[in-house]
Design an enzyme around this catalytic site. Structure first.
Site, mmCIF file in Angstrom:
data_model
loop_
_atom_site.group_PDB
_atom_site.id
_atom_site.type_symbol
_atom_site.label_atom_id
_atom_site.label_comp_id
_atom_site.label_asym_id
_atom_site.label_seq_id
_atom_site.Cartn_x
_atom_site.Cartn_y
_atom_site.Cartn_z
ATOM 1 N N CYS A 9 0.876 -1.184 0.000
ATOM 2 C CA CYS A 9 0.000 0.000 0.000
ATOM 3 C C CYS A 9 0.909 1.229 0.000
ATOM 4 O O CYS A 9 2.045 1.149 -0.477
ATOM 5 C CB CYS A 9 -0.976 -0.018 1.180
ATOM 6 S SG CYS A 9 -0.203 -0.029 2.816
ATOM 7 N N CYS A 14 -1.465 0.714 7.382
ATOM 8 C CA CYS A 14 -2.903 0.421 7.513
ATOM 9 C C CYS A 14 -3.311 -0.799 6.682
ATOM 10 O O CYS A 14 -3.542 -1.876 7.219
ATOM 11 C CB CYS A 14 -3.750 1.633 7.104
ATOM 12 S SG CYS A 14 -3.532 3.074 8.167
ATOM 13 N N ARG A 15 -3.400 -0.625 5.361
ATOM 14 C CA ARG A 15 -4.023 -1.666 4.533
ATOM 15 C C ARG A 15 -3.150 -2.896 4.328
ATOM 16 O O ARG A 15 -3.621 -4.037 4.496
ATOM 17 C CB ARG A 15 -4.422 -1.062 3.175
ATOM 18 C CG ARG A 15 -5.497 -0.001 3.301
ATOM 19 C CD ARG A 15 -5.615 0.845 2.055
ATOM 20 N NE ARG A 15 -4.439 1.679 1.845
ATOM 21 C CZ ARG A 15 -4.235 2.459 0.798
ATOM 22 N NH1 ARG A 15 -5.148 2.508 -0.151
ATOM 23 N NH2 ARG A 15 -3.145 3.200 0.705
ATOM 24 N N SER A 16 -1.882 -2.712 3.945
ATOM 25 C CA SER A 16 -1.086 -3.905 3.609
ATOM 26 C C SER A 16 -0.676 -4.751 4.825
ATOM 27 O O SER A 16 -0.669 -5.980 4.724
ATOM 28 C CB SER A 16 0.126 -3.552 2.727
ATOM 29 O OG SER A 16 1.026 -2.706 3.377
ATOM 30 N N ASP A 126 -8.669 4.061 1.408
ATOM 31 C CA ASP A 126 -7.583 4.412 2.331
ATOM 32 C C ASP A 126 -8.224 4.955 3.607
ATOM 33 O O ASP A 126 -8.872 5.997 3.579
ATOM 34 C CB ASP A 126 -6.703 5.481 1.658
ATOM 35 C CG ASP A 126 -5.523 5.866 2.522
ATOM 36 O OD1 ASP A 126 -5.502 5.489 3.716
ATOM 37 O OD2 ASP A 126 -4.622 6.540 2.007
HETATM 38 P P1 4NP Z 1 -1.731 2.813 4.159
HETATM 39 O O1 4NP Z 1 -2.416 4.138 4.742
HETATM 40 O O2 4NP Z 1 -1.181 3.162 2.805
HETATM 41 O O3 4NP Z 1 -2.880 1.868 4.070
HETATM 42 O O4 4NP Z 1 -0.675 2.392 5.142
HETATM 43 C C1 4NP Z 1 -1.763 5.373 4.855
HETATM 44 C C2 4NP Z 1 -0.834 5.564 5.857
HETATM 45 C C3 4NP Z 1 -0.193 6.786 5.972
HETATM 46 C C4 4NP Z 1 -0.508 7.806 5.095
HETATM 47 C C5 4NP Z 1 -1.443 7.616 4.094
HETATM 48 C C6 4NP Z 1 -2.076 6.391 3.968
HETATM 49 N N1 4NP Z 1 0.130 9.067 5.236
HETATM 50 O O5 4NP Z 1 -0.208 9.988 4.486
HETATM 51 O O6 4NP Z 1 1.036 9.217 6.087
#
Ligand code: 4NP
Length: 157
Positions: A9, A14-16, A126
């Site tokens: 991700c 979060c997602r991965s 997201d």
């Molecule tokens: P992920 O979510 O890609 O599912 O881990 C996010 C985690 C952090 C951020 C954006 C999405 N960020 O902007 O810091």
């Protein structure tokens, strides 16, 4: 030889890491844990070394799953190190595909939700900027997608 799967991700918090955790948990429950390996990574290195987001960890724990991976950045050597690379949204899919050096590399990469019968071609939402319900929605989509992915994987084995 184990089948190696990498979930990708943006932030890898979060997602991965959730997909990695659910995949390993379900692989155990389906009796194929000895034949698979999983990891996760983010196309951004912004959260490198961090545990998954506290909201993701709390939601996973509510479903009986403890997440303890540490965030890392996706790297070019991941193409050789994994058999399949599943990416959470189209923007990050493009990022990963742009790093592929060969056709064989690119063929390992697909959108995670291509295994979701209710969302082929769609992005995993997201949850980062949203509310708690968003984390539960991500859990539900991830859980059902992993079940379908494991079905497909078992047919390959
Ligand atoms: P992920 O979510 O890609 O599912 O881990 C996010 C985690 C952090 C951020 C954006 C999405 N960020 O902007 O810091």
């Amino acid at each position: 030889m184990k089948y190696r799967v990498l979930f990708v991700c943006l932030g890898n918090i979060c997602r991965s890491p959730l997909a990695e955790g659910i995949f390993l948990d379900q692989a155990e429950k389906h009796g194929i844990i000895d034949f698979v390996e999983a990891d996760s990574a983010g196309t951004s290195g912004q959260h490198e070394g961090e545990l998954p987001d506290s909201r993701t960890r709390k939601n996973a724990l509510d479903h009986g799953l403890k997440l303890s991976s540490r965030a890392r950045k996706f790297k070019a050597t991941d193409f050789a190190a994994f058999d399949q690379i599943l990416v959470m949204d189209n923007r990050n899919l493009e990022h990963v595909l742009n790093m592929a050096q060969t056709e064989a590399d690119a063929l390992k990469v697909s959108l995670f939700r291509d295994y979701d019968p209710q969302g082929r071609g769609e992005d995993m939402p997201d949850p980062w900027y949203g509310e708690e319900e968003g984390f539960e929605e991500v859990f539900q989509i991830t859980h059902r997608t992993i079940i379908h992915f494991l079905d497909a994987l078992r047919k390959k084995m």
